[in-house]
Scaffold this motif. Structure first.
Motif, PDB file in Angstrom:
ATOM      1  N   SER A   1       0.824  -1.213   0.000  1.00 57.13           N
ATOM      2  CA  SER A   1       0.000   0.000   0.000  1.00 57.13           C
ATOM      3  C   SER A   1       0.856   1.259   0.000  1.00 57.13           C
ATOM      4  CB  SER A   1      -0.925   0.002   1.222  1.00 57.13           C
ATOM      5  OG  SER A   1      -0.154   0.036   2.414  1.00 57.13           O
ATOM      6  N   THR A   2       2.141   1.124   0.299  1.00 52.44           N
ATOM      7  CA  THR A   2       3.027   2.289   0.349  1.00 52.44           C
ATOM      8  C   THR A   2       3.822   2.485  -0.936  1.00 52.44           C
ATOM      9  OG1 THR A   2       4.602   0.826   1.467  1.00 52.44           O
ATOM     10  CG2 THR A   2       3.340   2.346   2.852  1.00 52.44           C
ATOM     11  N   PHE A   3       3.625   1.601  -1.926  1.00 55.66           N
ATOM     12  CA  PHE A   3       4.284   1.823  -3.221  1.00 55.66           C
ATOM     13  C   PHE A   3       3.547   2.944  -3.955  1.00 55.66           C
ATOM     14  CE2 PHE A   3       4.503   0.911  -7.827  1.00 55.66           C
ATOM     15  CZ  PHE A   3       5.868   1.123  -7.994  1.00 55.66           C
ATOM     16  N   ARG A   4       4.286   3.946  -4.403  1.00 53.71           N
ATOM     17  CA  ARG A   4       3.675   5.109  -5.053  1.00 53.71           C
ATOM     18  C   ARG A   4       4.090   5.139  -6.520  1.00 53.71           C
ATOM     19  NH1 ARG A   4       1.072   4.704  -1.454  1.00 53.71           N
ATOM     20  NH2 ARG A   4       0.818   5.964   0.427  1.00 53.71           N
ATOM     21  N   LYS A   5       3.183   4.737  -7.381  1.00 52.75           N
ATOM     22  CA  LYS A   5       3.505   4.720  -8.810  1.00 52.75           C
ATOM     23  C   LYS A   5       3.788   6.130  -9.319  1.00 52.75           C
ATOM     24  CE  LYS A   5      -1.365   4.840 -10.157  1.00 52.75           C
ATOM     25  NZ  LYS A   5      -2.468   4.126 -10.807  1.00 52.75           N
ATOM     26  N   GLN A   6       3.246   7.140  -8.598  1.00 54.13           N
ATOM     27  CA  GLN A   6       3.494   8.532  -8.987  1.00 54.13           C
ATOM     28  C   GLN A   6       4.964   8.916  -8.840  1.00 54.13           C
ATOM     29  OE1 GLN A   6       1.357   7.457  -6.677  1.00 54.13           O
ATOM     30  NE2 GLN A   6      -0.653   8.421  -6.845  1.00 54.13           N
ATOM     31  N   CYS A   7       5.721   8.107  -8.078  1.00 53.67           N
ATOM     32  CA  CYS A   7       7.129   8.444  -7.832  1.00 53.67           C
ATOM     33  C   CYS A   7       8.084   7.734  -8.795  1.00 53.67           C
ATOM     34  CB  CYS A   7       7.501   8.092  -6.394  1.00 53.67           C
ATOM     35  SG  CYS A   7       6.597   9.095  -5.194  1.00 53.67           S
ATOM     36  N   VAL A   8       7.556   6.942  -9.700  1.00 49.39           N
ATOM     37  CA  VAL A   8       8.410   6.268 -10.682  1.00 49.39           C
ATOM     38  C   VAL A   8       9.135   7.325 -11.517  1.00 49.39           C
ATOM     39  CG1 VAL A   8       8.436   4.810 -12.738  1.00 49.39           C
ATOM     40  CG2 VAL A   8       6.990   4.190 -10.775  1.00 49.39           C
ATOM     41  N   GLY A   9      10.447   7.211 -11.584  1.00 48.70           N
ATOM     42  CA  GLY A   9      11.256   8.170 -12.346  1.00 48.70           C
ATOM     43  C   GLY A   9      11.682   9.390 -11.547  1.00 48.70           C
ATOM     44  N   LEU A  10      11.246   9.478 -10.307  1.00 49.47           N
ATOM     45  CA  LEU A  10      11.620  10.620  -9.458  1.00 49.47           C
ATOM     46  C   LEU A  10      13.118  10.580  -9.155  1.00 49.47           C
ATOM     47  CD1 LEU A  10      10.423  12.983  -7.747  1.00 49.47           C
ATOM     48  CD2 LEU A  10      10.155  11.337  -5.888  1.00 49.47           C
ATOM     49  N   ASN A  11      13.749  11.750  -9.134  1.00 55.91           N
ATOM     50  CA  ASN A  11      15.191  11.815  -8.870  1.00 55.91           C
ATOM     51  C   ASN A  11      15.501  12.813  -7.763  1.00 55.91           C
ATOM     52  OD1 ASN A  11      16.584  10.028 -10.847  1.00 55.91           O
ATOM     53  ND2 ASN A  11      15.395  11.267 -12.283  1.00 55.91           N
ATOM     54  N   PRO A  12      15.433  12.382  -6.487  1.00 57.42           N
ATOM     55  CA  PRO A  12      15.829  13.279  -5.393  1.00 57.42           C
ATOM     56  C   PRO A  12      17.321  13.600  -5.500  1.00 57.42           C
ATOM     57  CG  PRO A  12      14.709  11.312  -4.564  1.00 57.42           C
ATOM     58  CD  PRO A  12      15.038  11.064  -6.010  1.00 57.42           C
ATOM     59  N   PRO A  13      17.750  14.727  -4.911  1.00 61.09           N
ATOM     60  CA  PRO A  13      19.176  15.082  -4.976  1.00 61.09           C
ATOM     61  C   PRO A  13      20.064  13.936  -4.511  1.00 61.09           C
ATOM     62  CG  PRO A  13      17.902  16.867  -4.008  1.00 61.09           C
ATOM     63  CD  PRO A  13      16.963  15.712  -4.176  1.00 61.09           C
ATOM     64  N   ARG A  14      21.106  13.647  -5.274  1.00 63.16           N
ATOM     65  CA  ARG A  14      22.107  12.603  -4.988  1.00 63.16           C
ATOM     66  C   ARG A  14      21.489  11.220  -4.797  1.00 63.16           C
ATOM     67  NH1 ARG A  14      24.028  17.011  -2.460  1.00 63.16           N
ATOM     68  NH2 ARG A  14      22.972  16.534  -0.518  1.00 63.16           N
ATOM     69  N   GLY A  15      20.273  11.050  -5.242  1.00 62.27           N
ATOM     70  CA  GLY A  15      19.649   9.724  -5.128  1.00 62.27           C
ATOM     71  C   GLY A  15      19.275   9.345  -3.714  1.00 62.27           C
ATOM     72  N   VAL A  16      19.279  10.322  -2.800  1.00 57.78           N
ATOM     73  CA  VAL A  16      18.924  10.030  -1.411  1.00 57.78           C
ATOM     74  C   VAL A  16      17.420  10.226  -1.228  1.00 57.78           C
ATOM     75  CG1 VAL A  16      19.267  10.644   1.001  1.00 57.78           C
ATOM     76  CG2 VAL A  16      21.196  10.716  -0.583  1.00 57.78           C
TER      77      VAL A  16
END
Length: 484
Positions: free
Chosen positions: A127-142
């Motif tokens: 239930s915590t998998f967010r398909k909206q976050c696919v491809g998201l790139n936070p700074p430095r991958g953190v």
């Protein structure tokens, strides 16, 4: 006070066996033993009054009275030796490194799924998998900048990781406040024991948040975003904002305008560069997640995805909080880092696997059964302490939704001497250290020790009647002598 103290064959964090103190606890034991009759109770009373004056409180979900409660506090600390802390620190860095690599992988190439290290089913059914976050790139991958990892020690002395908390872990404010009080209660022995400081946490947190400011922003405006005063951790939200010297805001204080998140001030709108959000993914942006949310900011995710806003923790980190995903962390560490796990998980049965479910249903009276995404002691059955009716109820829940449940053996948690009435008794404890991941991973030397105040209870959550203790990490090695 320790004359009649008994460990009762449990692992005790202060004594190997009374009167023999563990490494690092010797000075404190000597001090407490030297106190006159009643002096320890006087100090405990003074500490409680100090807590009350400081307003150290929490709310309980479902409590209709809506009243804040004082967080119970016991002045006998839990102590880690320098040698043991080195291992814990190393293990936490290892774990957080792997978990961040895992989250990034899950929202990008999904190599770990393709290589069948973790079943796809586990991820896509979370239930915590967010398909909206696919491809998201936070700074430095953190992704997880602030983590609280729950740990326990078994009766044989082995430490285990019990749970990962990578969304909005709470409790660090109590760590800081507990320490303030303890410095007043045992000032001399505290100094002489060379206890590692924890009061640098707000600075470390601020530094971590600065590190995720958008590119080109040298002096970022940072805010703490809270759901508001009815949230159980509101005290912590306001405390951390105050300690860092940044605004505490709610969703209604923010708006997306001209491509940026902006904050209402007495001088008009002001651009916000970094948000330390204490709101779950579902509520942070109604245009992307839960459309009925009144707590978040419409359009916030669009600004974030364009790199115009830093956010801790990144949306989507909750996938690592799922207790079924937790069971695969040893494999993650091996897969991403090529290392064996330094501090293991508690052995875990996955109810979605038929063989494990059969075992759990047949031995439910001996196991701790947990829902995959509950916290605070909710959605949990402690088999040996449950009634037959409660066990039958959980069997039905497990059968109805096996993916949502795990089970673990009922560990005999270690204990720490605790003031009960006018004497000391051993009470079970767990431990939540805090890890910050900005430009590098840093572990706060200390953490929240939670204590089950009821005799024999293993449930340490404040919402279930637990309290807390200060945690001392001794900086000197055994036998090391300081010039001062």
């Amino acid at each position: 006070m320790f004359l009649n103290y008994q460990t009762n064959s449990m692992y005790d964090e202060m004594f190997t066996e009374p009167p023999h103190a563990r490494d690092g606890a010797d000075l404190l034991v000597q001090k407490i033993s030297s106190l006159s009759d009643g002096e320890l109770l006087i100090r405990q009373s003074a500490a409680e009054k100090s807590m009350l004056r400081m307003g150290i409180t929490f709310n309980v979900y479902g409590d209709q009275s809506g009243k804040e409660r004082i967080f119970p506090f016991d002045i006998i600390p839990r102590i880690f030796s320098a040698k043991e802390w080195k291992l814990i620190e190393k293990a936490l860095k290892q774990r957080i490194s792997a978990l961040n690599l895992f989250i990034h992988d899950i929202y990008h190439e999904q190599k770990i799924l393709k290589d069948k290290v973790i079943p796809e089913y586990v991820i896509y059914s979370a239930s915590t998998f967010r398909k909206q976050c696919v491809g998201l790139n936070p700074p430095r991958g953190v992704w997880a900048h602030i983590s609280g990892i729950d740990m326990v020690r078994e009766k044989n002395g082995q430490m285990y990781v019990l749970e990962d908390n990578l969304r909005c872990p709470s409790g660090v404010s109590y760590v800081l406040k507990n320490r303030q009080v303890m410095k007043q209660v045992f000032p001399q022995v505290f100094e002489a024991s060379h206890v590692a400081p924890v009061d640098l946490y707000p600075n470390l947190l601020y530094k971590t948040l600065r590190s995720i400011a958008p590119e080109g922003v040298d002096d970022p405006t940072i805010v703490v975003l809270s759901p508001g005063m009815y949230n159980s951790a509101y005290f912590e939200h306001s405390f951390l904002a105050q300690q860092m010297g940044v605004p505490l805001v709610e969703g209604s204080d923010l708006v997306v305008k001209n491509g940026f998140v902006q904050m209402s001030t007495t001088r008009g709108l002001q651009r916000v560069d970094v948000i330390y959000r204490r709101i779950d993914d579902d509520f942070i942006d109604p245009l992307v997640f839960n459309k009925d949310s009144m707590l978040g900011v419409p359009g916030l995710m669009d600004v974030y995805m364009k790199g115009r806003l830093g956010m801790a923790n990144a949306p989507g980190t909750g996938i690592a909080d799922d207790k079924v995903v937790y069971a695969y962390v040893p494999q993650m560490i091996k897969y991403y880092l090529g290392e064996e796990i330094l501090i293991p998980n508690v052995p875990t049965y996955l109810c979605w696997e038929e063989k494990d479910m059969t075992y759990v249903l047949e031995h439910i009276d001996q196991l701790v059964v947990k829902a995959a995404n509950e916290a605070g002691g909710y959605g949990m059955l402690v088999g040996p302490h449950s009634t037959k009716e409660q066990q039958d109820e959980f069997r039905l829940k497990v059968k109805a939704n096996p993916r949502n449940y795990i089970a673990q053996p009922t560990l005999t948690l270690s204990r720490v001497p605790t003031i009960i009435g006018d004497h000391l008794e051993g009470r079970h404890v767990d431990f939540r250290p805090f890890v910050l991941y900005g430009e590098k991973i840093e572990v706060l030397s200390g953490g929240l020790t939670r204590v089950a105040l009821k005799k024999g209870s293993l449930v340490v959550n404040s919402s279930q009647g637990g309290g807390s203790k200060d945690t001392w990490v001794i900086q000197r090695e055994e036998g090391e002598i300081y010039a001062d």
